[in-house]
Design a protein around this motif. Structure first.
Motif, PDB file in Angstrom:
ATOM      1  N   GLU A   1       0.836  -1.202   0.000  1.00 42.99           N
ATOM      2  CA  GLU A   1       0.000   0.000   0.000  1.00 42.99           C
ATOM      3  C   GLU A   1       0.872   1.254   0.000  1.00 42.99           C
ATOM      4  O   GLU A   1       0.639   2.196  -0.770  1.00 42.99           O
ATOM      5  N   ALA A   2       1.877   1.266   0.853  1.00 43.43           N
ATOM      6  CA  ALA A   2       2.768   2.427   0.926  1.00 43.43           C
ATOM      7  C   ALA A   2       3.593   2.569  -0.345  1.00 43.43           C
ATOM      8  O   ALA A   2       3.797   3.678  -0.856  1.00 43.43           O
ATOM      9  N   ALA A   3       4.067   1.428  -0.876  1.00 42.36           N
ATOM     10  CA  ALA A   3       4.890   1.469  -2.088  1.00 42.36           C
ATOM     11  C   ALA A   3       4.090   2.000  -3.268  1.00 42.36           C
ATOM     12  O   ALA A   3       4.570   2.860  -4.026  1.00 42.36           O
ATOM     13  N   PHE A   4       2.874   1.516  -3.441  1.00 45.60           N
ATOM     14  CA  PHE A   4       2.082   1.941  -4.588  1.00 45.60           C
ATOM     15  C   PHE A   4       1.549   3.362  -4.420  1.00 45.60           C
ATOM     16  O   PHE A   4       1.333   4.066  -5.408  1.00 45.60           O
ATOM     17  N   ALA A   5       1.330   3.786  -3.181  1.00 42.96           N
ATOM     18  CA  ALA A   5       0.949   5.179  -2.951  1.00 42.96           C
ATOM     19  C   ALA A   5       2.091   6.100  -3.371  1.00 42.96           C
ATOM     20  O   ALA A   5       1.870   7.146  -3.996  1.00 42.96           O
ATOM     21  N   ARG A   6       3.315   5.706  -3.038  1.00 45.40           N
ATOM     22  CA  ARG A   6       4.480   6.497  -3.444  1.00 45.40           C
ATOM     23  C   ARG A   6       4.637   6.489  -4.965  1.00 45.40           C
ATOM     24  O   ARG A   6       4.935   7.532  -5.573  1.00 45.40           O
ATOM     25  N   LEU A   7       4.417   5.345  -5.591  1.00 47.56           N
ATOM     26  CA  LEU A   7       4.505   5.265  -7.039  1.00 47.56           C
ATOM     27  C   LEU A   7       3.470   6.169  -7.698  1.00 47.56           C
ATOM     28  O   LEU A   7       3.754   6.822  -8.713  1.00 47.56           O
ATOM     29  N   ALA A   8       2.262   6.216  -7.136  1.00 45.70           N
ATOM     30  CA  ALA A   8       1.226   7.093  -7.679  1.00 45.70           C
ATOM     31  C   ALA A   8       1.654   8.556  -7.602  1.00 45.70           C
ATOM     32  O   ALA A   8       1.407   9.343  -8.529  1.00 45.70           O
ATOM     33  N   GLU A   9       2.311   8.933  -6.513  1.00 48.22           N
ATOM     34  CA  GLU A   9       2.820  10.305  -6.387  1.00 48.22           C
ATOM     35  C   GLU A   9       3.864  10.604  -7.461  1.00 48.22           C
ATOM     36  O   GLU A   9       3.848  11.674  -8.088  1.00 48.22           O
ATOM     37  N   LEU A  10       4.764   9.658  -7.677  1.00 46.77           N
ATOM     38  CA  LEU A  10       5.801   9.850  -8.686  1.00 46.77           C
ATOM     39  C   LEU A  10       5.196   9.894 -10.081  1.00 46.77           C
ATOM     40  O   LEU A  10       5.666  10.642 -10.953  1.00 46.77           O
ATOM     41  N   SER A  11       4.152   9.106 -10.303  1.00 49.54           N
ATOM     42  CA  SER A  11       3.454   9.153 -11.579  1.00 49.54           C
ATOM     43  C   SER A  11       2.884  10.541 -11.832  1.00 49.54           C
ATOM     44  O   SER A  11       2.991  11.077 -12.954  1.00 49.54           O
ATOM     45  N   GLN A  12       2.295  11.128 -10.821  1.00 48.38           N
ATOM     46  CA  GLN A  12       1.740  12.477 -10.969  1.00 48.38           C
ATOM     47  C   GLN A  12       2.837  13.489 -11.285  1.00 48.38           C
ATOM     48  O   GLN A  12       2.639  14.417 -12.090  1.00 48.38           O
ATOM     49  N   GLN A  13       3.990  13.324 -10.676  1.00 45.55           N
ATOM     50  CA  GLN A  13       5.104  14.234 -10.950  1.00 45.55           C
ATOM     51  C   GLN A  13       5.566  14.122 -12.400  1.00 45.55           C
ATOM     52  O   GLN A  13       5.851  15.123 -13.060  1.00 45.55           O
ATOM     53  N   VAL A  14       5.642  12.890 -12.899  1.00 42.00           N
ATOM     54  CA  VAL A  14       6.036  12.699 -14.295  1.00 42.00           C
ATOM     55  C   VAL A  14       4.985  13.291 -15.219  1.00 42.00           C
ATOM     56  O   VAL A  14       5.308  13.968 -16.207  1.00 42.00           O
ATOM     57  N   GLN A  15       3.710  13.065 -14.902  1.00 42.28           N
ATOM     58  CA  GLN A  15       2.640  13.595 -15.744  1.00 42.28           C
ATOM     59  C   GLN A  15       2.610  15.118 -15.772  1.00 42.28           C
ATOM     60  O   GLN A  15       2.190  15.713 -16.772  1.00 42.28           O
ATOM     61  N   ALA A  16       3.037  15.743 -14.690  1.00 36.06           N
ATOM     62  CA  ALA A  16       3.051  17.204 -14.655  1.00 36.06           C
ATOM     63  C   ALA A  16       3.946  17.771 -15.749  1.00 36.06           C
ATOM     64  O   ALA A  16       3.668  18.844 -16.311  1.00 36.06           O
ATOM     65  N   GLU A  17       5.004  17.043 -16.076  1.00 42.43           N
ATOM     66  CA  GLU A  17       5.923  17.467 -17.137  1.00 42.43           C
ATOM     67  C   GLU A  17       5.578  16.835 -18.476  1.00 42.43           C
ATOM     68  O   GLU A  17       5.826  17.417 -19.538  1.00 42.43           O
ATOM     69  N   HIS A  18       5.004  15.639 -18.423  1.00 41.80           N
ATOM     70  CA  HIS A  18       4.717  14.874 -19.643  1.00 41.80           C
ATOM     71  C   HIS A  18       3.301  14.304 -19.532  1.00 41.80           C
ATOM     72  O   HIS A  18       3.123  13.149 -19.120  1.00 41.80           O
ATOM     73  N   PRO A  19       2.279  15.088 -19.875  1.00 42.77           N
ATOM     74  CA  PRO A  19       0.883  14.699 -19.615  1.00 42.77           C
ATOM     75  C   PRO A  19       0.464  13.367 -20.225  1.00 42.77           C
ATOM     76  O   PRO A  19      -0.442  12.710 -19.707  1.00 42.77           O
ATOM     77  N   GLY A  20       1.084  12.944 -21.299  1.00 41.83           N
ATOM     78  CA  GLY A  20       0.681  11.689 -21.912  1.00 41.83           C
ATOM     79  C   GLY A  20       1.170  10.453 -21.197  1.00 41.83           C
ATOM     80  O   GLY A  20       0.715   9.340 -21.494  1.00 41.83           O
ATOM     81  N   ALA A  21       2.079  10.638 -20.252  1.00 38.74           N
ATOM     82  CA  ALA A  21       2.670   9.488 -19.546  1.00 38.74           C
ATOM     83  C   ALA A  21       1.821   9.127 -18.339  1.00 38.74           C
ATOM     84  O   ALA A  21       2.251   9.217 -17.189  1.00 38.74           O
ATOM     85  N   ASP A  22       0.601   8.669 -18.597  1.00 42.80           N
ATOM     86  CA  ASP A  22      -0.379   8.495 -17.529  1.00 42.80           C
ATOM     87  C   ASP A  22      -0.603   7.041 -17.122  1.00 42.80           C
ATOM     88  O   ASP A  22      -1.528   6.735 -16.372  1.00 42.80           O
ATOM     89  N   ALA A  23       0.229   6.125 -17.602  1.00 40.37           N
ATOM     90  CA  ALA A  23       0.056   4.712 -17.268  1.00 40.37           C
ATOM     91  C   ALA A  23       0.939   4.318 -16.085  1.00 40.37           C
ATOM     92  O   ALA A  23       2.025   4.884 -15.892  1.00 40.37           O
ATOM     93  N   ILE A  24       0.469   3.357 -15.316  1.00 43.73           N
ATOM     94  CA  ILE A  24       1.220   2.828 -14.177  1.00 43.73           C
ATOM     95  C   ILE A  24       1.229   1.306 -14.289  1.00 43.73           C
ATOM     96  O   ILE A  24       0.181   0.668 -14.286  1.00 43.73           O
ATOM     97  N   SER A  25       2.414   0.739 -14.395  1.00 45.31           N
ATOM     98  CA  SER A  25       2.573  -0.714 -14.421  1.00 45.31           C
ATOM     99  C   SER A  25       2.953  -1.163 -13.019  1.00 45.31           C
ATOM    100  O   SER A  25       4.082  -0.963 -12.569  1.00 45.31           O
ATOM    101  N   ALA A  26       2.000  -1.762 -12.330  1.00 44.80           N
ATOM    102  CA  ALA A  26       2.228  -2.134 -10.930  1.00 44.80           C
ATOM    103  C   ALA A  26       1.225  -3.191 -10.511  1.00 44.80           C
ATOM    104  O   ALA A  26       0.096  -3.217 -10.993  1.00 44.80           O
ATOM    105  N   GLY A  27       1.657  -4.047  -9.612  1.00 40.92           N
ATOM    106  CA  GLY A  27       0.790  -5.077  -9.084  1.00 40.92           C
ATOM    107  C   GLY A  27       1.029  -6.410  -9.731  1.00 40.92           C
ATOM    108  O   GLY A  27       1.070  -6.532 -10.968  1.00 40.92           O
ATOM    109  N   MET A  28       1.228  -7.424  -8.878  1.00 39.22           N
ATOM    110  CA  MET A  28       1.424  -8.784  -9.340  1.00 39.22           C
ATOM    111  C   MET A  28       0.457  -9.692  -8.599  1.00 39.22           C
ATOM    112  O   MET A  28      -0.517  -9.220  -8.021  1.00 39.22           O
TER     113      MET A  28
END
Length: 239
Positions: free
Chosen positions: A182-209
């Motif tokens: 839960e903590a790891a994926f919450a952090r990943l979601a935050e980093l995803s938002q940071q990437v999207q702020a600069e690159h709006p099309g990069a909105d995918a998250i590959s996570a979860g097994m």
């Protein structure tokens, strides 16, 4: 191809139904549409027969770790390979770039500029469309497990978008050992938002097994990479 007779397809039907139900339940819990989540069936070390069965069941997003294994399966699958979308989910050596761009729909493990350049140069020569890539992030900055350090993430993203041969789809990560998913994926979601702020099309998250896909879906995963829950415990069938 070697197969498991009549029992294997039946087993895959059952496990696929269970995995899809888990994805649907996780999505419903947070108000997401299950269609927003792509199931990538990780078939590494499994026979090509399993890929053929999954394709007949409508699962054509297939995850693999090793270039050599993919190429062998493509040969064995024949025409079925033409409808499969191959996802490279393991650490990738730069000397495999030329081979990988010939068949891959996406690389989920881009973690360094050298690899980005190798993939871009190979794609320019050997494919007509951009290669989708995910930036693999090391959430604990452990270089031994693969992934770009968090501090270096913006620079790597900029390197990728400068290359028209590549399409930055988003980010990927595996929870560090001993860390609550839960903590790891919450952090990943935050980093995803940071990437999207600069690159709006990069909105995918590959996570979860298999063990943590629900937590990943709750935090916005768009691509879950499922092996064991779908295909069972693997036997080493490839050298």
């Amino acid at each position: 191809m070697t197969g498991d007779g009549e029992l294997r397809p039946s087993a895959l039907v059952t496990s696929l139904g269970a995995v899809r139900a888990r994805i649907s339940t996780a999505c419903e819990a947070v108000g997401r549409d299950p269609q927003q989540v792509t199931l990538v069936a990780v078939t590494k070390t499994c026979p090509a027969d399993d890929v053929a069965v999954l394709s007949r069941l409508g699962v054509n997003d297939i995850g693999e770790s090793k270039d050599q294994e993919v190429r062998r399966k493509i040969t064995e699958l024949g025409p079925v390979a033409d409808v499969v979308r191959w996802h490279l989910v393991g650490r990738l050596q730069t000397n495999k770039a030329k081979s990988v761009v010939g068949y891959a729909s996406a690389v989920h493990s881009l973690d360094r500029a050298k690899l980005a350049r190798a993939l871009a140069e190979a794609a320019a020569e050997h494919r007509a469309t951009p290669l989708d890539v995910f930036l693999q992030i090391s959430l604990d900055d452990d270089p031994e497990r693969g992934g770009v350090a968090i501090a270096a993430l913006p620079r790597l993203a900029a390197t990728v978008v400068e290359r028209p041969e590549l399409r930055l789809r988003g980010v990927m990560a595996v929870p560090p050992i001993g860390v609550d998913p839960e903590a790891a994926f919450a952090r990943l979601a935050e980093l995803s938002q940071q990437v999207q702020a600069e690159h709006p099309g990069a909105d995918a998250i590959s996570a979860g097994m298999s063990d943590d896909l629900e937590a990943a879906v709750r935090h916005g995963s768009t691509h879950v990479r499922v092996g064991t829950a779908l295909l069972g415990r693997r036997k080493q069938v490839f050298s």
